[in-house]
Structures are given as structure tokens and as C-alpha cells.
Design an enzyme around this catalytic site. Structure first.
Site, mmCIF file in Angstrom:
data_model
loop_
_atom_site.group_PDB
_atom_site.id
_atom_site.type_symbol
_atom_site.label_atom_id
_atom_site.label_comp_id
_atom_site.label_asym_id
_atom_site.label_seq_id
_atom_site.Cartn_x
_atom_site.Cartn_y
_atom_site.Cartn_z
ATOM 1 N N LYS A 22 0.839 -1.221 0.000
ATOM 2 C CA LYS A 22 0.000 0.000 0.000
ATOM 3 C C LYS A 22 0.866 1.260 0.000
ATOM 4 O O LYS A 22 0.651 2.173 -0.785
ATOM 5 C CB LYS A 22 -0.893 -0.001 1.248
ATOM 6 C CG LYS A 22 -1.538 1.339 1.557
ATOM 7 C CD LYS A 22 -2.385 1.307 2.811
ATOM 8 C CE LYS A 22 -1.653 1.556 4.105
ATOM 9 N NZ LYS A 22 -1.407 2.962 4.467
ATOM 10 N N ASN A 23 1.862 1.299 0.883
ATOM 11 C CA ASN A 23 2.618 2.542 1.042
ATOM 12 C C ASN A 23 3.630 2.771 -0.077
ATOM 13 O O ASN A 23 4.228 3.846 -0.158
ATOM 14 C CB ASN A 23 3.295 2.585 2.419
ATOM 15 C CG ASN A 23 2.261 2.803 3.518
ATOM 16 O OD1 ASN A 23 1.096 3.145 3.241
ATOM 17 N ND2 ASN A 23 2.668 2.604 4.767
ATOM 18 N N ARG A 129 1.189 15.044 12.913
ATOM 19 C CA ARG A 129 1.607 14.823 11.526
ATOM 20 C C ARG A 129 1.570 16.090 10.656
ATOM 21 O O ARG A 129 0.844 16.161 9.668
ATOM 22 C CB ARG A 129 0.786 13.694 10.899
ATOM 23 C CG ARG A 129 0.867 12.416 11.703
ATOM 24 C CD ARG A 129 0.099 11.287 11.105
ATOM 25 N NE ARG A 129 0.768 10.698 9.941
ATOM 26 C CZ ARG A 129 0.263 9.694 9.236
ATOM 27 N NH1 ARG A 129 -0.908 9.203 9.560
ATOM 28 N NH2 ARG A 129 0.922 9.190 8.216
ATOM 29 N N ASP A 314 5.059 0.911 11.960
ATOM 30 C CA ASP A 314 3.850 0.237 11.461
ATOM 31 C C ASP A 314 3.756 -1.223 11.912
ATOM 32 O O ASP A 314 2.759 -1.888 11.609
ATOM 33 C CB ASP A 314 3.793 0.310 9.921
ATOM 34 C CG ASP A 314 3.517 1.724 9.427
ATOM 35 O OD1 ASP A 314 3.137 2.573 10.244
ATOM 36 O OD2 ASP A 314 3.688 1.973 8.220
ATOM 37 N N ARG A 407 -8.453 -0.568 4.824
ATOM 38 C CA ARG A 407 -7.567 0.405 4.174
ATOM 39 C C ARG A 407 -6.246 -0.236 3.785
ATOM 40 O O ARG A 407 -5.619 0.187 2.820
ATOM 41 C CB ARG A 407 -7.251 1.555 5.138
ATOM 42 C CG ARG A 407 -8.458 2.330 5.566
ATOM 43 C CD ARG A 407 -8.062 3.467 6.443
ATOM 44 N NE ARG A 407 -7.199 4.367 5.673
ATOM 45 C CZ ARG A 407 -6.877 5.581 6.060
ATOM 46 N NH1 ARG A 407 -7.325 6.051 7.199
ATOM 47 N NH2 ARG A 407 -6.106 6.337 5.314
#
Ligand code: EPZ
Length: 430
Positions: A22-23, A129, A314, A407
Site C-alpha cells: 500500500k505505502n 503529523r 507500522d 484500508r
């Protein structure tokens, strides 16, 4: 809203196919904005964050073609992106609030069009963030930045200019954004203290295939010689190291054995070493990793998150859950985000023994048993930690707010059921 029900206590055994990352995929999609030709991405994960990014691109004029595909016999997606011209240079709040990674459109649109408006994402469940590192670097490259009504307005006369940029922190997002902006800038940009996460290497590969001139891949100094124009390319997204690490913990926490097909051990050395030190057998193969905890007694290991190649934030929540099933104590320290312990109060409801010290450290003590409970989490990785605890717990765990999981974890229940977990999604219509 859907929920996930797990009946714990099953020893997991078998193979899990690791999807595209995903990232990596999110910035790769935005790199397509740098050219008016077609960029095709294969091995794309089937996730709501990818759909959200696609929707944003469609809203600014990108034409997207979607194909069902198979990689090594596993279902995946291929997407072709073409932004011949932009229909809008605005990334609105409605898109950005749903997915922070929307900020990856900033660098490419500014570099190609000289103007962009991006809603500021605001804080989120894991921390404040801010985007100051992205914005300061663009200013160094000649952009005028103004914040008005919650939006960043960025302008440049002519092209962005190459600059010598030293990041105060090795931010993943800022490294990607500035790489993309610098690819089309006039002159040479040097980024010092760049982030080195493998997803950035994947972006460098795509950009170079599109005609960019970037050197220093996988190091903290990236040199980008700007070019006038980039062209189309086809690129296969790398495997998701965080998904792989999450399922490695699923094997370890159930004292099972899982082969993670398509996972790259080279990208997971620090977490794999923690598992080894804890007592898990790890076998690194060319195209897979075998995680074997059958019959093993695990011992607590201290964990401190750091930028790559340090321990990934993560995977902090997932490894913290694992330490609940190990003998002795483990100190878990989070250094990247200031509020990433939201899984702890939920784990306490399952019988965990955890003492939190300030915002950054927690002492986790192994317990003889975890007990199923209804739980919910506030972000993607914390939600997966609750799934893991549920797999190890006695009785039934119901995890709500499943949209967090959707997600970032593709076909989660199917993958876990395939290795023997008793897990199902409860569809709710409210
Ligand atoms: C990326 O977020 C990932 N997201 C995150 O994945 C991951 O946790 C994080 O990198 C760290 O590895 C995507 O790739 C889409 P950062 P990013 O910029 O780019 C501070 C997941 O679960 N900072 O490296 O936002 C920031 O507040 C997620 O998949 C500034 O202060 O991470 C944070 O404390 C969540 N100013 C730290 O740096 C800035 O301008 C790391 O942020 C930028 C960042």
C-alpha cells in the site's frame, strides 16, 4: 458497519500470499501525474486506500483503466493512469481528510503545472503529523507557499529550481514528495537525510523508468538531476513488508508456522531479528519467509521504533501484542509518532498486563492467557494488533471499525482462514 469475529486458540499453519505494498502504491500512483503519457502499475493491492487515491486522481482529470490480474496465481489489480491534462489543480478536503496520503499530489502537480491547492490533512489518530518538511523544501525550490482557509496554496513562476535540501527528520512522505517535484525541476536537487524505506526505492525505480535521473537509491542522500519531461512506464509494485510482518506475528502468536509467499526478508531484517531473539525459527528463502513457532516458548524482547532500517512503527502494535504471549517483560518504545499506543487500552480489556510510561514507552509483561472481548481501534495497525490478540485469546473477540483494516490489509479474513483461523466478517447495515 462491519465487524470481525474471531474465535481464538487455533494454531495457524500454511501459506499466505503477500500483496503489493500500500505505502509503495500510493506515491507510485501520484508519480503518474508527472507525465501526460500512461503509467501502468501491476501487483496493486485491492484496498480502500487505493480506491480513495484513484477517486482523487479522477477528480483532477486522470483517466484510469482497471484490470483484474493474477500475480503468481493470486488475484491482484493492474491500473493504467493517464493525465493528459488536469481538469482541476485542487485536492479538496473531502478527499484529503479520508486519506492523508493525498498529499502526494502536491509535488507532482506543482512541478508540472506551477500551481496546486491541497487541503491540509490535519492531525490523525496517531499524531499531529504536520507537513512543514514538505513545504520548507518546496520553498527552497522556489515555490511560494501560503496557507489559506485550511489549504496550502503553492505557486511557482516557471519551473521549480534544484536545491540542496537537508531534512530535519527523515520523513517518508516528504522524501517522496520532493523526489517527484525535483524530477521535473530545473537543475540538480540534493536531498540529505532522506528516508530510506524500501517504498522510496520503489518510487525511485519507477521515476527512473519514466526518464528521471535519480541516484543514491536506498541511501540517505538522493541526487536528482531535473529533466524537462517524463514519459510513461510500466511497473510492478513491491511486496508489502508491513503486511508480511503482520502475518509473521500471526504465526508466532498462535505458535504456528506460516510461509509468507512473495515476502522479501531483506526488507524486514530488524523485525525478523526480534522474532529470532524471542525464540521463533525464521527461514529466509529467495521468494518467501518461513516463520515457525510451533512448540516454542517465546521470551520478551525490547522494541524501539525508528526510521528504516530500524524497527518500523507500522509493526509496533502487532509486536506489542506478541509480547503479551512471551515469558518475561518487554519494553516497547515508540519514537516516530506521539500517540501510537491506542491499542493498549483495548488489549487491557483482553487481560493484558501493560504499563504505559508517558506517551512513548510501555512495559509489556507476558500473561498466561488472553481472553476474547469486544474491542475497537482507531487506526489500521492497532486494529490488526487486536486481530492478533483475538487469534491467541481464549473465546470470542469482536473487532469493530473494520474499515480501518480494509484500508491496508487485502482479503484479511480469507488469508487468515486459509491458514486455519476461525474468523469471519459480520456485515451490518446500520
Ligand atoms: C508514512 O507516513 C506511512 N504512510 C505511514 O504508514 C508510516 O507509519 C510512516 O511513513 C513512518 O514509516 C504512507 O506511506 C502513506 P513521515 P508519513 O512523514 O509519510 C513527522 C500506515 O499504517 N513529520 O515519515 O506521514 C510526523 O508527524 C501508516 O500504513 C513532521 O513533523 O510519515 C511523524 O511524527 C501510518 N513534519 C514523523 O515525522 C513533516 O513535514 C514521521 O512521519 C513530515 C513528518
Amino acid at each position: 458497519m462491519d465487524k470481525i469475529k474471531i474465535t481464538g486458540g487455533k494454531v495457524l499453519n500454511g501459506e499466505i500470499y503477500i500483496s503489493g505494498a500500500k505505502n509503495a502504491a500510493l506515491p507510485l500512483i501520484c508519480a503518474s501525474l508527472l507525465t501526460d503519457e500512461t503509467v501502468t502499475l501491476t501487483n496493486m493491492p485491492i484496498l480502500s486506500d487505493i480506491r480513495a487515491m484513484n477517486a482523487l486522481l479522477v477528480s483532477i482529470g486522470t483517466q484510469i483503466d482497471e484490470f483484474d490480474d493474477f500475480v503468481d496465481g493470486h488475484p491482484t489489480k493492474t491500473y493504467s493512469y493517464r493525465t493528459k491534462e488536469f481538469s482541476s489543480l485542487i485536492a479538496p478536503y473531502d478527499y484529503v481528510r479520508k486519506m492523508r496520503a493525498s498529499y502526494y499530489v502536491l509535488g507532482p502537480i506543482l512541478a508540472r503545472e506551477g500551481h496546486v491547492e491541497l487541503s491540509l490533512p490535519g492531525g490523525c489518530a496517531i499524531g499531529a503529523r504536520p507537513m512543514d518538511i514538505h513545504l520548507a523544501a518546496l520553498e527552497q525550490m522556489g515555490a511560494r507557499i501560503e496557507i489559506k482557509n485550511g489549504y496550502v496554496h503553492a505557486d511557482v513562476d516557471g519551473r521549480l529550481k534544484g536545491a540542496h535540501i537537508i531534512f530535519r527528520f527523515a520523513s517518508v512522505g516528504a522524501t517522496c514528495n520532493i523526489l517527484m517535484a525535483a524530477a521535473l525541476a530545473e537543475g540538480t536537487t540534493i536531498i540529505e537525510n532522506a528516508a530510506k524505506e524500501p517504498e522510496i526505492g520503489d518510487l525511485v525505480d519507477l521515476l527512473n523508468d519514466m526518464g528521471a535521473k535519480i541516484s543514491g537509491k536506498d541511501t540517505s542522500v538522493l541526487t536528482i538531476e531535473g529533466v524537462d519531461k517524463l514519459h510513461g512506464a510500466r511497473h510492478k509494485v513491491i511486496a508489502d513488508r508491513i503486511e508480511a510482518g503482520s502475518y509473521a506475528v500471526a504465526a508466532a502468536i498462535t505458535r504456528g508456522r506460516i510461509e509468507l509467499i512473495n515476502a522479501r526478508a531483506a526488507n524486514l531484517q530488524t523485525p525478523l531479528n526480534i522474532l529470532r531473539n524471542a525464540g521463533v525459527l525464521i527461514q529466509e528463502k529467495e521468494n518467501s519467509i518461513v516463520v515457525d513457532a510451533v512448540g516454542r516458548t517465546l521470551t520478551g524482547q525490547d522494541i524501539m521504533t525508528d526510521v528504516y532500517p530500524g524497527f518500523p512503527t507500522d509493526l509496533q502494535a502487532q509486536f506489542l501484542a506478541l509480547m503479551l504471549t512471551a515469558e518475561g517483560a518487554a519494553m516497547v518504545t515508540e519514537t516516530i509518532f506521539e500517540n501510537r499506543f491506542m491499542h493498549i487500552p483495548e488489549l487491557l480489556r483482553m487481560g493484558a498486563n501493560i504499563n504505559v510510561h508517558g506517551h512513548a514507552s510501555a512495559i509489556v509483561r507476558g500473561v498466561s492467557k488472553l481472553y476474547g472481548a469486544p474491542v475497537m481501534a482507531t487506526d489500521l495497525r492497532a486494529s490488526f494488533a487486536l486481530i492478533l490478540a483475538g487469534l491467541a485469546a481464549e473465546g470470542e473477540t469482536i473487532v469493530s471499525r473494520v474499515y480501518h483494516l480494509d484500508r491496508g490489509y487485502e482479503r484479511l479474513e480469507e488469508k487468515l482462514r486459509g491458514v486455519g483461523a476461525d474468523i469471519e466478517r459480520i456485515k451490518e447495515t446500520d
